[in-house]
Design a protein around this motif. Structure first.
Motif, PDB file in Angstrom:
ATOM      1  N   PRO A 230       0.748  -1.749  -0.097  1.00 21.51           N
ATOM      2  CA  PRO A 230       0.142  -0.067   0.306  1.00 21.51           C
ATOM      3  C   PRO A 230       0.694   0.892   0.422  1.00 21.51           C
ATOM      4  O   PRO A 230       2.051   1.097   0.814  1.00 21.51           O
ATOM      5  CB  PRO A 230      -1.130   0.137   1.375  1.00 21.51           C
ATOM      6  CG  PRO A 230      -0.528  -1.442   1.538  1.00 21.51           C
ATOM      7  CD  PRO A 230       0.063  -1.740   0.595  1.00 21.51           C
ATOM      8  N   SER A 231       0.370   1.880  -0.369  1.00 21.69           N
ATOM      9  CA  SER A 231       0.919   3.309  -0.576  1.00 21.69           C
ATOM     10  C   SER A 231       1.014   4.448   0.433  1.00 21.69           C
ATOM     11  O   SER A 231       0.320   4.463   1.761  1.00 21.69           O
ATOM     12  CB  SER A 231       0.170   4.419  -1.436  1.00 21.69           C
ATOM     13  OG  SER A 231       1.089   5.795  -1.729  1.00 21.69           O
ATOM     14  N   GLY A 232       2.730   4.324   0.654  1.00 20.14           N
ATOM     15  CA  GLY A 232       2.884   5.390   2.057  1.00 20.14           C
ATOM     16  C   GLY A 232       3.561   4.653   3.390  1.00 20.14           C
ATOM     17  O   GLY A 232       4.209   3.704   3.152  1.00 20.14           O
ATOM     18  N   ALA A 233       2.509   4.232   4.321  1.00 19.25           N
ATOM     19  CA  ALA A 233       3.030   4.586   5.808  1.00 19.25           C
ATOM     20  C   ALA A 233       3.314   2.918   6.236  1.00 19.25           C
ATOM     21  O   ALA A 233       3.207   2.384   7.505  1.00 19.25           O
ATOM     22  CB  ALA A 233       1.617   5.036   6.581  1.00 19.25           C
ATOM     23  N   SER A 234       3.123   1.449   5.394  1.00 18.26           N
ATOM     24  CA  SER A 234       3.153   0.699   5.634  1.00 18.26           C
ATOM     25  C   SER A 234       5.138   0.352   6.177  1.00 18.26           C
ATOM     26  O   SER A 234       4.630  -0.917   6.557  1.00 18.26           O
ATOM     27  CB  SER A 234       3.201  -0.551   4.596  1.00 18.26           C
ATOM     28  OG  SER A 234       3.573  -0.479   3.888  1.00 18.26           O
ATOM     29  N   VAL A 235       5.973   1.118   6.043  1.00 21.20           N
ATOM     30  CA  VAL A 235       7.168   1.074   5.973  1.00 21.20           C
ATOM     31  C   VAL A 235       7.966   1.887   7.132  1.00 21.20           C
ATOM     32  O   VAL A 235       7.781   2.091   7.186  1.00 21.20           O
ATOM     33  CB  VAL A 235       7.912   1.224   4.857  1.00 21.20           C
ATOM     34  CG1 VAL A 235       9.384   1.427   4.868  1.00 21.20           C
ATOM     35  CG2 VAL A 235       7.224   1.028   3.572  1.00 21.20           C
ATOM     36  N   GLN A 236       8.287   0.733   8.517  1.00 13.78           N
ATOM     37  CA  GLN A 236       9.139   0.777   9.095  1.00 13.78           C
ATOM     38  C   GLN A 236      10.006   1.691   9.102  1.00 13.78           C
ATOM     39  O   GLN A 236      10.951   0.903   8.664  1.00 13.78           O
ATOM     40  CB  GLN A 236       8.982  -0.419   9.972  1.00 13.78           C
ATOM     41  CG  GLN A 236       9.623  -0.193  12.158  1.00 13.78           C
ATOM     42  CD  GLN A 236       9.048  -1.676  12.436  1.00 13.78           C
ATOM     43  OE1 GLN A 236       8.458  -2.587  11.543  1.00 13.78           O
ATOM     44  NE2 GLN A 236       9.045  -1.530  13.659  1.00 13.78           N
TER      45      GLN A 236
ATOM     46  N   LEU B 138      11.453   0.501   0.313  1.00 14.56           N
ATOM     47  CA  LEU B 138      10.603  -0.236  -0.405  1.00 14.56           C
ATOM     48  C   LEU B 138       9.742   0.791  -0.915  1.00 14.56           C
ATOM     49  O   LEU B 138       9.838   1.798  -0.523  1.00 14.56           O
ATOM     50  CB  LEU B 138       9.796  -1.412   0.545  1.00 14.56           C
ATOM     51  CG  LEU B 138       9.908  -2.763   0.495  1.00 14.56           C
ATOM     52  CD1 LEU B 138       9.028  -3.676   0.856  1.00 14.56           C
ATOM     53  CD2 LEU B 138      10.417  -3.359  -0.868  1.00 14.56           C
ATOM     54  N   ALA B 139      10.034   1.084  -2.232  1.00 12.18           N
ATOM     55  CA  ALA B 139       8.948   1.404  -3.333  1.00 12.18           C
ATOM     56  C   ALA B 139       7.005   1.271  -3.034  1.00 12.18           C
ATOM     57  O   ALA B 139       6.527   0.180  -2.323  1.00 12.18           O
ATOM     58  CB  ALA B 139       9.118   1.175  -4.773  1.00 12.18           C
ATOM     59  N   ALA B 140       6.500   2.121  -2.593  1.00 12.74           N
ATOM     60  CA  ALA B 140       5.028   1.898  -2.433  1.00 12.74           C
ATOM     61  C   ALA B 140       4.769   1.120  -3.724  1.00 12.74           C
ATOM     62  O   ALA B 140       3.799  -0.275  -2.840  1.00 12.74           O
ATOM     63  CB  ALA B 140       4.728   3.045  -3.079  1.00 12.74           C
TER      64      ALA B 140
END
Ligand SMILES: [Fe+2]
Length: 247
Positions: free
Chosen positions: A37-43, A93-95
């Protein structure tokens, strides 16, 4: 926000040995490949720090300085470096990264994370005189009938891994609230919700320089160098965790 008992156990599980991640995405690559998903899933990436040896490597009994330093500087350090590289890539990671890229990185993260943690536990329970001490000695006798019976089972489990790879872990099982010795064939096999107390590395890289294929000699040397004060300290922390979790 307070955690439920199950949520607390999930947190503890993630910090104990060998817990496979319980995610809906899975790691086998068989699920539908859904873009991130775009944006906020990356820690955000927070580097895992290398832990130095806590003992003089010249003073172990039956394990050479060359062996233990090579193990620490190559195998353990390699796991830490790779863990940090994988996490850097996850953070970047890319969105629209495909699912197979995510699952591949997540699978490697679990391997390197568990390798790093298990090695830290292993090195930290070395450097002693091999003499059982504290409440853990009593608990082993009470659980197995005698500490010698526990040790025989632990040694047999270790010997079963000779010539291959894996770990043997005496753990306090936070789910069943008992001491158990567990077999693990690689870095990612292990009991959920169990706190590791004594960790033995049975990968050949842990003994081949000193003993060749003679794993039994290495197991003898391991027991001669166990720092039981550390094992007993971990046992105390496990009991406190169990008390916090309630029944
Ligand atoms: Fe190792």
């Amino acid at each position: 926000m307070s955690l439920t008992r199950r949520q607390t156990l999930q947190v503890l599980s993630a910090t104990s040995m060998g817990l496979a991640l319980q995610t809906s995405a899975g790691t086998q690559g068989t699920q539908e490949q859904t873009p991130v998903p775009s944006g906020a899933s990356v820690q955000p990436h927070r580097p895992h720090a290398l832990v130095p040896l806590t003992f003089d490597p010249k003073k172990l009994t039956g394990i050479s300085e060359r062996m233990i330093v090579s193990h620490h500087e190559n195998n353990y350090s390699g796991a830490v470096k790779n863990l940090n590289k994988v996490r850097e890539q996850l953070a970047a990671l890319a969105a629209d990264a495909p699912g197979f890229v995510v699952s591949g990185l997540k699978e490697r993260e679990l391997v390197f994370r568990n390798s790093a943690v298990l090695h830290e536990l292993y090195f930290a329970n070395l450097g002693g005189d091999g003499k059982r001490a504290g409440a853990i000695g009593t608990a082993l006798s009470e659980t197995w009938g005698s500490a010698a019976r526990w040790e025989a089972e632990f040694r047999a489990t270790a010997q079963s891994l000779a010539g291959g790879s894996g770990w043997v872990v005496l753990a306090f099982d936070l789910w069943s609230r008992e001491l158990r010795s567990y077999w693990s064939g690689n870095h990612t096999q292990g009991p959920a919700a169990a706190y590791p107390l004594l960790v033995l590395d049975m990968y050949e890289h842990a003994y081949h320089l000193d003993n060749g294929a003679a794993a039994a000699k290495y197991i003898d040397a391991f027991f001669a160098n166990v720092r039981w004060e550390e094992v007993d300290d971990r046992f105390g922390r496990a009991l406190k965790a169990a008390a916090l979790l309630g029944s």
